[in-house]
Scaffold this active site. Structure first.
Site, short mmCIF file in Angstrom:
data_model
loop_
_atom_site.label_atom_id
_atom_site.label_comp_id
_atom_site.label_asym_id
_atom_site.label_seq_id
_atom_site.Cartn_x
_atom_site.Cartn_y
_atom_site.Cartn_z
N THR A 4 36.41 37.02 26.18
CA THR A 4 35.99 37.40 24.82
C THR A 4 34.59 36.88 24.50
O THR A 4 33.76 37.60 23.94
CB THR A 4 36.99 36.85 23.77
OG1 THR A 4 37.20 35.46 24.02
CG2 THR A 4 38.31 37.57 23.87
N THR A 5 34.32 35.63 24.89
CA THR A 5 32.99 35.06 24.61
C THR A 5 31.92 35.83 25.37
O THR A 5 30.86 36.14 24.82
CB THR A 5 32.97 33.56 25.01
OG1 THR A 5 34.06 32.91 24.37
CG2 THR A 5 31.67 32.92 24.58
N ASP A 45 37.86 29.04 22.45
CA ASP A 45 38.30 30.40 22.73
C ASP A 45 37.59 31.35 21.77
O ASP A 45 37.78 31.27 20.55
CB ASP A 45 39.83 30.49 22.54
CG ASP A 45 40.37 31.86 22.89
OD1 ASP A 45 40.07 32.36 23.98
OD2 ASP A 45 41.09 32.44 22.06
N ASP A 84 45.42 33.31 27.91
CA ASP A 84 44.33 33.90 28.69
C ASP A 84 44.74 34.07 30.16
O ASP A 84 44.52 35.10 30.77
CB ASP A 84 43.07 33.02 28.62
CG ASP A 84 42.36 33.12 27.27
OD1 ASP A 84 42.83 33.92 26.43
OD2 ASP A 84 41.35 32.43 27.06
#
Length: 553
Positions: free
Chosen positions: A94-95, A61, A386
């Protein structure tokens, strides 16, 4: 002054200007993106993060990795903020956001070396981002809030590649049920979905409790374990005799006087309990303490009582049972009581907890997550968070995009066409933006062990032929229709990622002077710099905490 230099900074200050400052900041930003890029996609790898006390976190994550890495460099922290904003706003992607930001900086570095001014780059990037958001809106697919199957696919897509993947269909079903349960006129607040982790059992045994689990036990052993059709009193005051607010001294001259004091205290406590019995309370949750004598009286009346419940748990109980939190026992009325079909103390994972269940239209629910080890449960929790975020955003916006790198491939093609229509040097920045966006499908292919060039060529060929929903299947390596396959994610995940990444990249590019109060390299040891494998020019400037990751990158 003659030719004497005028020194306005302290001797300890460090100043880097011009191209050196830009290069240092770009290198820092790229290093952060480099740290997480291998985690992207369903076949992304995990990182093991060990903190100074030896605690281990295993995750892919993006925001968790960047939070756990103790990053000190100011420019690198700007990229970390991209991930945090993405997490707060959407809960997923997010990545993607960080990788795009890193790639934008890498492309900008090439243009800066060609003497394209940073202001022109910033202008071009902003134009490209605005156009990208328009294109994403055009590509969006409308989704109805009643489309349970699609909502479950969205939740499953968010969990793909994480520790929960083996049971993603079961968990996706629970997530959609949970989000729908807590939705009300004011919208959806996923804080009303409490996640309880239990080590033991398999992920498939996770369940949704339509109600609240309180991590407490009954205060007295003589109280019943179970109450059916329970009226619940919620108190944020202690069931104790109040002490005087001033320092008072009482002189007792006779043992009978002391007994009178004690009898009076008992009477006051009995009156409090009698009041609760009178209004019909079967269960009492108290935010503060309960006197031992009051516990005895409550047990005599067959009332289940819990003391020192958390404020957050009290709010959840009020929301779930329809009760009101009361600040004074004397003021409690029957209307203030909440209702639950079942209140019971049960053993879960070796701990005794109070289950408040069978609540009509529970607006606060609890997800019980199970897993073989603590690390597995923690990673399942991150995947669930998520998934909760993306389902909430989808229900709010009602629009989704295909996954598998399809939107990025389409954006890259459209932005290259758009660049031709823009005059001046900004055109080069827009083309670089298009190249940077291509990093997402490229990394999806790379992380899945596929040839990124072949995959990109296949994707572009399909999109050039008008197949806008074609994306890369990381499992087979084929280019397929992602909408048909049910691999979709909320529109806001992509628009937010593009917006945050662009803003962070532009902000870093516009910095041409770094003035630090101390030595910027102060946070790094020699070992850390070796771990980061950084080029010498400008240094990493205190990305010291990242060194602790060692070979994790």
């Amino acid at each position: 002054m003659g030719n004497q230099p005028l020194i306005v900074l302290s001797e300890d200050s460090q100043r880097t200007t011009g191209r050196d400052a830009q290069s240092m900041n770009i290198t820092a930003g790229k290093a952060v993106a480099e740290a997480v890029r291998t985690t992207l996609g369903p076949k992304g790898m995990d990182k093991m993060l060990v903190d100074s006390t030896g605690n281990v976190v295993v995750t892919n994550d993006g925001v968790t990795i960047l939070d756990e890495m103790d990053i000190e460099h100011p420019a690198a922290n700007m990229i970390v903020e991209v991930a945090q904003t993405q997490e707060d706003e959407v809960g997923d992607g997010t990545t993607t956001a960080v990788v795009i930001a890193g790639e934008l900086l890498a492309k900008a570095e090439d243009l800066l070396e060609q003497d394209i001014h940073a202001t022109i780059l910033a202008q071009g990037y902003r134009q490209a981002a605005a156009r990208a958001k328009e294109l994403l809106e055009e590509m969006a697919i409308d989704v109805s809030e009643d489309d349970t199957e699609l909502l479950e696919q969205i939740a499953a897509t968010a969990m793909t590649g994480k520790g929960a993947e083996s049971a993603k269909e079961d968990l996706a079903e629970l997530v959609v049920q949970a989000v729908r349960a807590v939705a009300d006129e004011e919208g959806i607040d996923t804080d009303n979905v409490k996640v309880e982790k239990v080590v033991g059992g398999s992920i498939e045994e996770s369940e949704l409790i339509e109600g609240v689990i309180i991590n407490k036990e009954r205060v007295h052993d003589n109280m019943p374990y179970f109450k059916e059709d329970a009226n619940i009193a919620l108190l944020d005051t202690a069931i104790e005799v109040k002490e005087t607010e001033i320092d008072a001294e009482v002189n007792v001259t006779d043992p009978d006087q002391l007994q009178q004091f004690l009898d009076q205290e008992e009477r006051q406590l009995k009156e409090m309990v009698d009041k609760l019995v009178e209004v019909g309370a079967d269960v009492v949750f108290c935010q503060k303490g309960i006197d031992d004598m009051a516990q005895h009286y409550l047990a005599q009346e067959g009332i289940i009582a819990v003391r020192r419940a958390k404020k957050s748990d009290m709010k959840r109980l009020a929301r779930a049972t329809g009760g009101r939190v009361v600040s004074n026992v004397d003021d409690i009325e029957a209307d203030d009581l909440g209702f639950a079909g079942s209140v019971a103390e049960k053993d879960i994972g070796g701990d005794e907890r109070i289950f408040v269940e069978d609540v009509e239209q529970a607006k606060s629910v609890t997800l019980v997550l199970r897993g073989g080890t603590e690390h597995v449960v923690d990673e399942v929790e991150r995947a669930i968070e998520d998934a909760l975020g993306v389902v909430r955003v989808t229900l709010d916006d009602g629009k989704v995009l295909p996954g598998g790198g399809a939107p990025e491939t389409e954006l890259a093609l459209e932005l290259r066409d758009y660049a031709d229509s823009v005059g001046g040097r900004e055109q080069l920045a827009i083309e670089s933006f298009a190249d940077a966006i291509d990093v997402v499908p490229r990394m999806l292919a790379e992380n899945a062990g596929l040839d990124p060039i072949d995959s990109l060529v296949d994707l572009r060929s399909k999109h050039s032929g008008g197949q806008r929903t074609s994306g890369l299947d990381a499992y087979t390596g084929e280019v397929i229709d992602m909408e048909e396959e049910g691999v979709v994610e909320p529109l806001r995940v992509k628009t937010q990622a593009v917006e945050s990444a662009t803003e962070a990249a532009v902000m870093i590019l516009r910095i041409d002077d770094v003035i630090a109060a101390g030595d910027l390299k102060g946070g790094s040891s020699d070992d850390d710099d070796e771990d980061m494998d950084m080029p010498p020019g400008g240094g990493m400037g205190g990305m010291g905490g990242m060194g602790g990751m060692g070979g994790a990158m």
